[in-house]
Enzyme design. Structure first.
Site, PDB file in Angstrom:
ATOM      1  CB  CYS A   8      -0.982   0.066   1.166  1.00 40.11           C
ATOM      2  SG  CYS A   8      -0.328   0.127   2.707  1.00 40.11           S
ATOM      3  NE  ARG A  14      -4.815   1.539   1.557  1.00 36.58           N
ATOM      4  CZ  ARG A  14      -4.633   2.171   0.501  1.00 36.58           C
ATOM      5  NH1 ARG A  14      -5.547   2.155  -0.465  1.00 36.58           N
ATOM      6  NH2 ARG A  14      -3.607   3.019   0.350  1.00 36.58           N
ATOM      7  CG  ASP A 116      -5.390   4.990   2.689  1.00 33.54           C
ATOM      8  OD1 ASP A 116      -5.381   4.432   3.945  1.00 33.54           O
ATOM      9  OD2 ASP A 116      -4.546   5.720   2.394  1.00 33.54           O
TER      10      ASP A 116
END
Length: 140
Positions: A8, A14, A116
């Site tokens: 990420c 994440r 996100d």
């Protein structure tokens, strides 16, 4: 054993959650790491990422790392959270481009990006967790 790297942006939300989920759900069938494309020093996973995982009985011990050549070469498959992450990695690591996929496209659900939750509420982290869990279960 398949070697998987999740990627990420900052490697605090994440990708660490995805890594912990695959380790937990994969019953030892995967060797998993995570990294970011824009990491600012070694950092722990975000508080809410760890909290949401803990609610599900998953412990997360993490230190962020920048995506690097050795890690990319190590991986059998590199799974990104967004198309932009995929493009950045393909640019910087062209020799592994064929191993780089978004998580969504890898499980046949692309193209879309995984939201996100960075800087958001615990509910946003739960939403991202649920999304990652569904995709990783499908992947397994």
């Amino acid at each position: 054993m398949k070697r998987v790297v999740f990627v990420c942006t900052g490697n605090t939300c994440r990708s660490p959650m995805a890594s912990a989920l695959l380790c937990h759900l994969g019953n030892g069938a995967f060797d998993v790491q995570s990294a970011g494309i824009s990491v600012r020093g070694k950092q722990d996973a975000s508080f809410y990422a760890k909290s949401v995982l803990k609610e599900e009985g998953i412990e997360l011990h993490h230190s962020s790392q920048q995506a690097h050549e050795e890690l990319m070469q190590w991986a059998d498959v590199i799974l990104t959270m967004t198309e932009q992450h995929k493009q950045v990695l393909a640019y910087h690591f062209p020799d592994v481009e064929k191993r780089i996929h978004t998580l969504c496209e890898f499980v046949g659900e692309g193209p879309y990006d995984i939201s996100d939750p960075f800087g958001g509420t615990v509910e946003m982290y739960r939403h991202t967790y649920d999304e990652l869990k569904r995709l990783i279960q499908k992947m397994i």
